[in-house]
Design a protein around this motif. Structure first.
Motif, mmCIF file in Angstrom:
data_model
loop_
_atom_site.group_PDB
_atom_site.id
_atom_site.type_symbol
_atom_site.label_atom_id
_atom_site.label_comp_id
_atom_site.label_asym_id
_atom_site.label_seq_id
_atom_site.Cartn_x
_atom_site.Cartn_y
_atom_site.Cartn_z
ATOM 1 N N LEU A 150 0.847 -1.195 0.000
ATOM 2 C CA LEU A 150 0.000 0.000 0.000
ATOM 3 C C LEU A 150 0.885 1.249 0.000
ATOM 4 N N PRO A 151 0.394 2.359 -0.581
ATOM 5 C CA PRO A 151 1.244 3.538 -0.759
ATOM 6 C C PRO A 151 1.950 3.997 0.512
ATOM 7 N N LYS A 152 1.224 3.996 1.638
ATOM 8 C CA LYS A 152 1.823 4.455 2.898
ATOM 9 C C LYS A 152 3.046 3.614 3.272
ATOM 10 N N THR A 153 2.938 2.302 3.065
ATOM 11 C CA THR A 153 4.033 1.394 3.431
ATOM 12 C C THR A 153 5.208 1.587 2.495
ATOM 13 N N VAL A 154 4.920 1.679 1.202
ATOM 14 C CA VAL A 154 6.000 1.857 0.217
ATOM 15 C C VAL A 154 6.737 3.168 0.487
ATOM 16 N N ALA A 155 5.971 4.195 0.865
ATOM 17 C CA ALA A 155 6.579 5.522 1.072
ATOM 18 C C ALA A 155 7.580 5.512 2.220
ATOM 19 N N THR A 156 7.427 4.579 3.164
ATOM 20 C CA THR A 156 8.333 4.578 4.317
ATOM 21 C C THR A 156 9.419 3.500 4.215
ATOM 22 N N ALA A 157 9.526 2.885 3.040
ATOM 23 C CA ALA A 157 10.556 1.839 2.872
ATOM 24 C C ALA A 157 11.947 2.465 2.962
ATOM 25 N N PRO A 158 12.856 1.836 3.705
ATOM 26 C CA PRO A 158 14.204 2.402 3.826
ATOM 27 C C PRO A 158 14.969 2.294 2.506
ATOM 28 N N GLU A 159 15.923 3.206 2.321
ATOM 29 C CA GLU A 159 16.725 3.170 1.093
ATOM 30 C C GLU A 159 17.638 1.935 1.111
ATOM 31 N N LEU A 160 17.787 1.308 -0.037
ATOM 32 C CA LEU A 160 18.621 0.102 -0.102
ATOM 33 C C LEU A 160 20.026 0.446 -0.571
ATOM 34 N N PRO A 161 21.012 -0.367 -0.192
ATOM 35 C CA PRO A 161 22.356 -0.149 -0.733
ATOM 36 C C PRO A 161 22.332 -0.272 -2.264
ATOM 37 N N ALA A 162 23.251 0.432 -2.931
ATOM 38 C CA ALA A 162 23.205 0.561 -4.396
ATOM 39 C C ALA A 162 23.116 -0.787 -5.111
ATOM 40 N N ASP A 163 23.896 -1.788 -4.647
ATOM 41 C CA ASP A 163 23.890 -3.066 -5.376
ATOM 42 C C ASP A 163 22.512 -3.728 -5.353
ATOM 43 N N LEU A 164 21.755 -3.512 -4.269
ATOM 44 C CA LEU A 164 20.403 -4.088 -4.208
ATOM 45 C C LEU A 164 19.384 -3.160 -4.877
ATOM 46 N N ALA A 165 19.586 -1.868 -4.715
ATOM 47 C CA ALA A 165 18.613 -0.895 -5.256
ATOM 48 C C ALA A 165 18.463 -1.039 -6.764
ATOM 49 N N SER A 166 19.523 -1.490 -7.441
ATOM 50 C CA SER A 166 19.433 -1.611 -8.903
ATOM 51 C C SER A 166 18.532 -2.797 -9.303
ATOM 52 N N ARG A 167 18.280 -3.705 -8.356
ATOM 53 C CA ARG A 167 17.486 -4.897 -8.707
ATOM 54 C C ARG A 167 16.192 -5.034 -7.909
ATOM 55 N N VAL A 168 16.067 -4.251 -6.831
ATOM 56 C CA VAL A 168 14.854 -4.336 -6.007
ATOM 57 C C VAL A 168 14.143 -2.987 -6.055
#
Ligand SMILES: C[S@@+](CC[C@H](N)C(=O)[O-])C[C@H]1O[C@@H](n2cnc3c(N)ncnc32)[C@H](O)[C@@H]1O
Length: 468
Positions: A318-336
């Protein structure tokens, strides 16, 4: 620990038959047929099992130099990580001890005092509500008078409620009128997730459970999330489901979040079971895409991603949950990546290889689970997999008693809070057949030591999916 051989919990005690006569003295064998079991085991046999397995356990503690378990405040609150054979020995001790206690206590006295169990919730609720564990420092003592003044509960009631809690080893009275911490009260003082768990159980679950029969009397079909014991207890019947009520109350929502952290961080629920027990390698080899539906902050996807570098993940919530997701390290952020999405609307990611629902389907009554899963169909390519990671109930008496109690209690919690349910493998099979007969249900797999099963269905209908 569990599984279809759950009756004996490993080879070492296969000579010890189960004691409680489930199914009128019959049990389900591996082939699904029933077999007669002894309705009574020698008490001495059980005691021997306890002694033998406890020796293994204690030897392991000593070998690794870990302090032996205890209730005192300086006892370790966490168990060491056991190798498989010691894990089994511990389970044997728990199982045999419970059976021996039941047999020695006898049916009459067991039933009589079981009916008083809610008083455990009452004294535990007191400890939580008045935050008594945080009212004086761990390692120090306090008198009832001092605690009473600190927490604002009159001394007579404080004393009687706390002395009841002490019968469950939460605090102890070290000299007349003087209270000290134990390992359990220390946990409540220092472990926020455990404090949240106790708060959620005593302030949200307990009133909901107490009103569940009233809710069922009012609405016998019990399949609407706005007609639950929780709704009845919160005066929200036909107004809103539990999640909406919590959404309006950040403190309660945060407490439930902490409680879930405590539960899912516990043994038997680790994400590693899912990561290590499915053939992700062949999906990884072809750079497959997984959609993690209701995936919260993506901690499941990120664990799989960390091990399988070629897979891509889309975490939907849900939008509220997605909005509070922590930032991922770059190697994961490129795939998640994260995507706001309501799972009762058509699935926007077309042509993915796998659609994962972890701890999601058990939150829904059948009519809503069917509606939710049908949202996938217009996005599915031929051969797409739907994975469900949830409890999968077995016939009564097949599971070891410890796991069975936890899983059946979870089923009741689903009823009281959401009018939802845990399911058997057959229930899941029927569910997929109702969602669409073009799904081929492949059945369940349960990793050894885990309470959650992986259930899988493959889409064999038209190829609707484009590229993910
Ligand atoms: C019990 S949690 C499961 C989280 C995660 N899958 C896990 O394994 O722990 C249920 C999740 O479903 C999400 N959720 C509830 N209703 C939803 C909806 N209509 N659409 C999408 N996500 C929803 C919640 O926000 C929450 O993150």
């Amino acid at each position: 620990m569990s599984g279809k051989d759950g009756e004996t919990l490993g080879g070492s005690t296969s000579d010890v038959p189960s004691t409680i006569p489930e199914n009128n003295g019959t049990k389900e064998a591996e082939n699904g047929q029933t077999q007669t079991v002894k309705s009574t085991t020698s008490l001495v046999e059980l005691a021997k099992t306890i002694a033998r397995e406890t020796e293994k356990l204690e030897k392991y503690y000593k070998d690794i130099g870990h302090p032996l378990p205890g209730w005192e405040v300086d006892s370790s609150v966490d168990l060491p990580k056991f190798p498989d054979d010691i894990k089994k020995a511990r389970e044997e001790v728990v199982k045999a001890t419970k059976e021996l206690e039941y047999l020695v206590t006898g049916p009459t006295e067991s039933l009589r005092w079981m009916a008083w169990d809610h008083n455990n919730s009452l004294s535990l609720h007191t400890v939580y509500h008045y935050q008594i564990a945080k009212s004086f420092p761990v390692g120090e003592t306090a008198t009832y008078t001092q605690i009473s003044e600190k927490v604002g509960l009159d001394e007579l009631n404080l004393r009687r409620l706390l002395r009841h809690a002490m019968t469950n080893r939460i605090f102890k009275e070290v000299s007349p009128g003087v209270v000290a911490h134990t390992a359990a009260s220390k946990l409540l003082a220092e472990n926020q997730a455990m404090d949240d768990w106790v708060g959620f159980c005593t302030e949200d679950l307990w009133p909901a459970a107490a009103r569940t029969i009233a809710a069922i009397e009012l609405n016998p079909s019990a399949n609407e999330p706005t007609q639950t014991g929780f709704c009845y207890a919160n005066n929200t019947t036909d107004v809103e489901p539990m999640f909406v009520t919590f959404g309006k109350d950040p403190k309660r929502a945060k407490r439930m979040g902490g409680a879930m952290t405590s539960l899912t961080g516990g043994e038997g629920y680790e994400v590693s079971y899912l990561v290590n027990s499915y053939d992700w390698a062949s999906l990884d080899a072809r750079g497959a895409t997984l959609v993690d539906i209701g995936g919260s902050h993506g901690f499941v996807s990120t664990e799989i991603a960390a091990k399988y570098p070629n897979m891509k993940f889309i975490v939907q919530d849900l939008p509220k949950t997605v909005a509070t997701a922590p930032e991922l390290p770059a190697d994961l952020a490129s795939r998640v990546s994260f995507q706001p999405y309501d799972f009762f609307t058509p699935q926007p990611v077309k042509g993915a290889d796998v659609y994962l629902y972890r701890w999601i389907v058990h939150n829904q009554a059948d009519k809503y689970a069917i509606k939710m899963l049908q949202q996938l169909i217009p996005a599915l390519k031929k051969g797409a997999r739907v994975l469900i990671n949830d409890h999968c109930l077995r016939r009564p008496g097949v599971e070891n008693m410890w796991d069975e109690k936890i899983m059946r209690t979870m089923d009741l919690v689903m009823l009281t809070l959401l009018n939802a349910q845990e399911r058997t493998e057959e229930d899941f099979r029927e569910l997929f057949a109702k969602v669409d007969p073009r799904f081929r249900f492949l059945g369940e797999k349960r990793p050894e030591g885990c309470r959650m099963a992986i259930l899988e269905a493959v889409w064999e209908g038209e190829d609707f999916g484009g590229e993910a």
